[in-house]
Design an enzyme around this catalytic site. Structure first.
Site, mmCIF file in Angstrom:
data_model
loop_
_atom_site.group_PDB
_atom_site.id
_atom_site.type_symbol
_atom_site.label_atom_id
_atom_site.label_comp_id
_atom_site.label_asym_id
_atom_site.label_seq_id
_atom_site.Cartn_x
_atom_site.Cartn_y
_atom_site.Cartn_z
ATOM 1 N N SER A 1 -9.931 -0.440 7.262
ATOM 2 C CA SER A 1 -9.356 -0.259 5.928
ATOM 3 C C SER A 1 -8.666 -1.487 5.338
ATOM 4 C CB SER A 1 -8.364 0.909 5.941
ATOM 5 O OG SER A 1 -9.053 2.123 5.889
ATOM 6 N N LYS B 1 0.860 -1.200 0.000
ATOM 7 C CA LYS B 1 0.000 0.000 0.000
ATOM 8 C C LYS B 1 0.885 1.236 0.000
ATOM 9 C CE LYS B 1 -3.934 1.975 2.558
ATOM 10 N NZ LYS B 1 -4.829 1.807 3.724
ATOM 11 N N SER C 1 -9.812 1.836 3.027
ATOM 12 C CA SER C 1 -8.950 2.562 2.120
ATOM 13 C C SER C 1 -7.931 1.685 1.383
ATOM 14 C CB SER C 1 -8.198 3.636 2.892
ATOM 15 O OG SER C 1 -7.320 3.054 3.830
#
Lengths: 488, 99
Positions: free
Chosen positions: A180, A81, A156
């Protein structure tokens, strides 16, 4: 070689690599080719460095040939990420304000993955500064759900989930401040672990809400996720919130233990707003555990009604403070329209942040301002204590809790983007885990009538990841979701 | 906690100044409504009984970690400044701040 090598689990691939039937370079190239062929539809990656990645795979092959394999995941591609620092690689946090930034150092999790021989693959798309539940808030474009590209992948860590689900990577790292990792894992039909606060070092993770953020693994099977968690977890002197516990064994062997457990079902998590198909799948999973010999017990979490308010007060307050560092002076974007020094701050932040990030900084600034500090921030911190006490009380009688991950399956792109409050409510079942510092696992437990994945949420006591992983593994062994892939 | 019915009437200009964020005209128009709605939701906090309850800054108590002062290897200047938006002679360029 199998044309869908990119869909095998890391632990299956380890056997192929060990036997010499596959090399890490072949595997890595398969993943890269897969990404190049489908990512124009998904937009799961913000950037990748093909040459560097293949070079790491080559080194892994040399090591393995010399009998110097470093771990189960030596030679396995893991994508990251785009808010975790990898030396020499770009890091954007999905924001314009960090466009062009290159990390000068490695996060502790990256250093540990290097030491374990993982192949560090590309940088994954995300909601800007991890603020969002749909991955519609990235400066680098929305991410699509591989099961239905008209739908969101969740957020997210939407890029992480979409990439894992579609075979663009074998494993990924995400981060979880309020759900997330778990909500996108549920929307994309994969496994995601939110470790206990303090179990994984946050050194090198760009902070959103420091008292809630945790890095965690995402993969297509519980065993893979356990293997990556084993590598990245453990105390780190560089993170003052890293808990000084000994590293416990979370590898596949340790989670095969089928000890009978008492599982709590929080009644408040099955109330109004829960989609009937999601409810049915979760109830079927509860039946499965009961038939497998576990004890099922209803529990009450009476503080549930406060969790959204507490979370958004604390998370935005911490974010407004953490994001003050993005001022256009020392790194990242600097506005060219500023007329003086102070104006650099205003214009850089005004032009560099997207609308959701601005909304949260504004909210956080408001709740921390002199006249509101006590009624919002301090009060939220006190109610946080009540929420933690509520969970700890429940855990006196049960070993784990089961709930849905999200109230619905993946929603349509654009469906909630104009209504921030509705978007916030899509994290209703996951945020309390972060507030109370617990661990939780999300894994697939069903498919809806329109073919969308449904996730199961298993919450564990602090530092009892092995128990929730073991429950996940038991379910996975009797169901075939890990072998069902999106038709992309 | 303010009266929910009367709205919160956030002074957007003041908060934007405190946050050092320039807002576009559209944001100035749209933000008050969404912030009011979210703050209305926060009012639920007012109904919790928190008498005698200690606030939690973290899920667990954190303790200071003390270590010996040791000489390490810091970044060299080039690495430390590689991400600065404007630099010259190993320094970050900023506008004049003192007359």
């Amino acid at each position: 070689m199998d044309s869908e090598i990119f869909y095998k689990s890391a632990l299956e691939l380890e056997k192929l690599l060990d036997s010499g039937k596959l090399t890490s370079v072949e595997l890595t190239k398969a993943v890269i080719e897969r990404t190049k062929s489908i990512d124009d539809k998904l937009n799961a990656f913000i950037s990748f460095d093909e040459k560097k990645t293949i070079n790491e795979a080559t080194q892994s092959d040399v090591r393995r040939k010399a009998g110097k394999k470093l771990s189960n995941l030596d030679g396995i591609p893991v994508a990251i990420k785009d808010l975790i620092s990898e030396r020499g690689q770009p890091l954007t946090c999905g924001s314009k304000i960090l466009r062009g930034y290159v990390s000068p150092y490695d996060a502790t999790v990256i250093e540990r993955m290097r030491n374990a021989g993982c192949v560090l693959w590309g940088r994954l798309n995300m909601d800007e500064f991890a603020m969002g539940s749909s991955n519609e808030n990235s400066y680098y474009g929305k991410v699509a759900n591989p099961w239905d590209i008209s739908r969101v992948p969740g957020g997210s860590s939407g890029g992480s989930a979409a990439a894992v689900a579609s075979g663009e990577t074998i494993l990924a790292l995400g981060s979880d401040t309020g759900g997330s990792i778990r909500q996108p894992a549920a929307f994309c039909g994969i496994v995601g672990l939110k470790p206990t606060y303090g179990a994984v070092s946050r050194y090198g993770l760009v902070a959103f809400a420091s008292s809630l953020d945790q890095i965690g693994p995402m993969g297509r099977s519980v065993g893979d996720v356990a293997a990556l968690f084993h590598i990245i977890s453990g105390h780190d002197d560089k993170d003052s919130s890293s808990y000084p516990v000994d590293k416990t064994n979370h590898t596949l062997e340790s989670i095969k233990n089928k000890k009978t457990k008492t599982i709590g079902i929080p009644t408040e998590y099955f109330g109004e707003g829960l989609d009937p198909e999601v409810r049915q799948s979760v109830e079927n999973a509860i039946d499965f555990y009961e038939k497998a010999g576990h004890r099922i017990k209803e529990v009450q979490l009476t503080t549930t009604k406060y969790t959204m308010a507490v979370y958004y007060v604390i998370a935005t307050a911490e974010a407004s403070s953490n994001l003050a560092r993005f001022d256009g002076i020392r790194y990242g974007y600097r506005s060219e329209n500023a007329k003086d020094a102070i104006d650099i701050y205003y214009k850089t932040r005004g032009e560099g942040f997207g609308s959701e990030v601005k909304r949260r900084i504004m909210l956080g600034t408001y709740v921390l301002s002199n006249e509101n500090f006590e009624s919002y921030y301090l009060r939220a911190q006190k109610v946080r204590t009540l929420i933690r006490n509520d969970f700890m009380g429940a855990f006196e009688n049960v070993d784990a809790l089961i709930s849905p991950v999200a109230p619905s399956t993946a929603f349509k792109i654009g469906e909630k983007s104009a209504d921030p409050l509705q978007m916030y409510l899509s994290d209703i079942y996951t945020i309390s885990t972060n507030l109370a510092g617990l661990c939780a696992l999300s894994f697939p437990c069903g498919l809806s009538h329109d073919g969308l994945p449904i996730g199961l949420h298993v919450i564990g006591k602090p530092f009892h990841e092995h128990e929730i992983l073991s429950l996940g593994y038991e379910f996975e062994q009797s169901h075939d979701f890990k072998n069902i892939h999106p038709a992309i | 906690m303010k009266d929910k019915k009367s709205g919160h009437h956030i002074n957007i200009e003041n908060i934007a100044t405190l946050a050092r964020i320039y807002l576009t005209d559209q944001e100035r128009q749209e933000l008050p409504k969404s912030l009011d709605e979210i703050l209305g939701y926060f009012d639920e906090l007012g109904t919790a009984n928190v008498e005698g309850i200690e606030p939690s800054a973290h899920a667990f108590p954190l303790y200071d970690i003390i270590r010996e002062d040791e000489v390490g290897t810091p970044f060299d200047v080039k690495t430390a400044l590689q991400n600065a938006p404007q630099r010259r002679n190993d320094q970050i360029i900023v506008p004049k701040v003192v007359e």
